[in-house]
Design a protein around this motif. Sequence first.
Motif, PDB file in Angstrom:
ATOM      1  N   LYS A   1      -6.668   7.904 -28.672  1.00  0.00           N
ATOM      2  CA  LYS A   1      -8.127   7.651 -28.905  1.00  0.00           C
ATOM      3  C   LYS A   1      -8.597   7.012 -29.667  1.00  0.00           C
ATOM      4  O   LYS A   1      -8.910   8.329 -31.102  1.00  0.00           O
ATOM      5  N   SER A   2     -10.093   6.288 -30.074  1.00  0.00           N
ATOM      6  CA  SER A   2      -9.956   6.073 -31.054  1.00  0.00           C
ATOM      7  C   SER A   2     -11.409   5.740 -31.041  1.00  0.00           C
ATOM      8  O   SER A   2     -12.502   5.043 -30.119  1.00  0.00           O
ATOM      9  N   GLU A   3     -12.548   5.347 -32.329  1.00  0.00           N
ATOM     10  CA  GLU A   3     -13.765   5.104 -32.039  1.00  0.00           C
ATOM     11  C   GLU A   3     -14.108   4.567 -33.852  1.00  0.00           C
ATOM     12  O   GLU A   3     -12.715   4.981 -34.416  1.00  0.00           O
ATOM     13  N   ALA A   4     -14.823   3.692 -34.473  1.00  0.00           N
ATOM     14  CA  ALA A   4     -14.615   3.863 -35.854  1.00  0.00           C
ATOM     15  C   ALA A   4     -15.678   4.063 -36.565  1.00  0.00           C
ATOM     16  O   ALA A   4     -16.031   5.535 -36.238  1.00  0.00           O
ATOM     17  N   VAL A   5     -14.624   4.183 -37.551  1.00  0.00           N
ATOM     18  CA  VAL A   5     -14.679   5.537 -38.690  1.00  0.00           C
ATOM     19  C   VAL A   5     -14.748   4.822 -40.488  1.00  0.00           C
ATOM     20  O   VAL A   5     -15.041   4.365 -40.244  1.00  0.00           O
ATOM     21  N   LEU A   6     -15.336   5.922 -41.118  1.00  0.00           N
ATOM     22  CA  LEU A   6     -15.847   5.564 -42.488  1.00  0.00           C
ATOM     23  C   LEU A   6     -14.446   6.113 -43.104  1.00  0.00           C
ATOM     24  O   LEU A   6     -14.704   7.528 -43.190  1.00  0.00           O
ATOM     25  N   ALA A   7     -13.520   5.692 -43.482  1.00  0.00           N
ATOM     26  CA  ALA A   7     -12.117   5.481 -44.178  1.00  0.00           C
ATOM     27  C   ALA A   7     -12.646   5.465 -45.574  1.00  0.00           C
ATOM     28  O   ALA A   7     -13.612   4.601 -45.611  1.00  0.00           O
ATOM     29  N   LYS A   8     -12.040   6.388 -46.430  1.00  0.00           N
ATOM     30  CA  LYS A   8     -11.790   6.038 -48.105  1.00  0.00           C
ATOM     31  C   LYS A   8     -11.185   6.140 -49.108  1.00  0.00           C
ATOM     32  O   LYS A   8      -9.692   6.962 -47.804  1.00  0.00           O
ATOM     33  N   THR A   9     -10.158   5.593 -49.926  1.00  0.00           N
ATOM     34  CA  THR A   9      -8.751   5.474 -50.606  1.00  0.00           C
ATOM     35  C   THR A   9      -8.500   6.880 -51.337  1.00  0.00           C
ATOM     36  O   THR A   9      -9.678   7.542 -51.792  1.00  0.00           O
ATOM     37  N   SER A  10      -7.756   6.925 -51.350  1.00  0.00           N
ATOM     38  CA  SER A  10      -7.238   8.801 -51.921  1.00  0.00           C
ATOM     39  C   SER A  10      -8.238   8.964 -53.777  1.00  0.00           C
ATOM     40  O   SER A  10      -7.474   9.948 -53.908  1.00  0.00           O
ATOM     41  N   GLN A  11      -8.150   7.850 -53.711  1.00  0.00           N
ATOM     42  CA  GLN A  11      -7.967   7.512 -55.357  1.00  0.00           C
ATOM     43  C   GLN A  11      -9.872   7.448 -55.636  1.00  0.00           C
ATOM     44  O   GLN A  11     -10.051   6.132 -56.686  1.00  0.00           O
ATOM     45  N   LEU A  12     -10.684   7.705 -55.874  1.00  0.00           N
ATOM     46  CA  LEU A  12     -12.077   7.587 -55.773  1.00  0.00           C
ATOM     47  C   LEU A  12     -12.771   8.503 -57.227  1.00  0.00           C
ATOM     48  O   LEU A  12     -12.156   9.201 -57.807  1.00  0.00           O
ATOM     49  N   SER A  13     -13.007   7.890 -57.920  1.00  0.00           N
ATOM     50  CA  SER A  13     -13.464   8.337 -59.677  1.00  0.00           C
ATOM     51  C   SER A  13     -15.134   9.106 -58.607  1.00  0.00           C
ATOM     52  O   SER A  13     -15.296   8.989 -58.041  1.00  0.00           O
ATOM     53  N   PHE A  14     -15.221   9.786 -59.844  1.00  0.00           N
ATOM     54  CA  PHE A  14     -16.264  11.107 -60.199  1.00  0.00           C
ATOM     55  C   PHE A  14     -17.549  10.665 -59.465  1.00  0.00           C
ATOM     56  O   PHE A  14     -18.488  10.811 -58.510  1.00  0.00           O
TER      57      PHE A  14
END
Length: 285
Positions: A178-191
């Motif tokens: 099952k799926s829906e829209a998600v907010l995803a992030k890259t694994s290397q985000l600065s502080f």
Amino acid sequence: MSKLKIAIQKSGRLYEESLQLLKDCGISVNNGKDQLKVSVENFPMEIMYLRNSDIPQYLEDGVVDVAIVGENLLAEKNKEIVIVQQLGFSKCRVSLAVPKDIETDNIQYFQGKKIATSYPNTLKKFLSKNNIEADIHVISGSVEIAPNIGLADGICDIVSSGSTLFKNGLRETLTILKSEAVLAKTSQLSFEKENILEKLLFRIKAVLKAKNSKYILMNVPNEKITDISNVLPVLKSPTVIPLAEAGWSSIHSVIDEERFWDVIDELRENGAQDILIIPIDKMVI
Ligand SMILES: Nc1ncnc2c1ncn2[C@@H]1O[C@H](COP(=O)(O)OP(=O)(O)OP(=O)(O)O)[C@@H](O)[C@H]1O
Ligand SMILES: O=P(O)(O)OC[C@H]1O[C@H](OP(=O)(O)OP(=O)(O)O)[C@H](O)[C@@H]1O
Ligand SMILES: [Mg+2]
């Protein structure tokens, strides 16, 4: 100063609601015609309009910091990406389907068969978990036509209302995910960017919470206030305001969108009158 680079779909199923969500978060987006990168004046953010299918790679490479993308696509691409928040729209499932005259729902039907799909990795994983060996034929769209033109015995594709399957004489047999829209992030985000993301997330949560809730108010005889308060699922305790007419009060509260029909019946049974249900714009709790 750092800006959070967010990718949203350029056009397609996710575009409108992604943009609306950002607008509901108070982010004013000035869309120039055919502009693929847009800066935002009132929030440290830059918006990039990309193809949904390219977004996982951009996230993994850190070319964009965050994105609104279909969860099913993240499962398919299997990249180093973190899901930050489920967004509740573009709900669908990835399912197996067969011509409607095939009566079985058993996965064994697919043993040795040819299956057309745009989601080969998702399908492969599911088949191998179930010890099925099938011939996977990858096509990038209009998958539902494959059985009709003799290209495959079944398909694996996105299903939402089921109308595309129906119109093409197919029947959904097994749901893979099952799926829906998600907010995803890259694994290397600065502080610094993590901090901006926190602010964005705070706003998104307020918008989503409000969407799923309703403000409710009603008139109640004073002797019924306790009974009514026990029925209402409240944040803290309901607001009770005396009416000009002696012996009556107005009770205000917030209820879940999903529950309000059940609750309304109980409220009426307990003597509530003049019930109003009002949408909530934002909700910070
Ligand atoms: N019929 C549907 N109902 C609800 N959600 C859907 C439906 N079809 C697709 N989706 C969701 O929306 C996402 C985007 O689908 P869409 O068909 O717009 O783009 P796409 O074909 O994957 O990509 P691209 O932007 O690369 O052309 C899918 O990954 C899925 O999560
Ligand atoms: O169950 P339904 O509500 O009928 O939706 C399912 C259809 O929606 C999607 O296609 P879309 O319309 O996005 O076209 P595309 O293949 O060009 O992406 C998906 O690939 C299915 O074909
Ligand atoms: Mg599509």
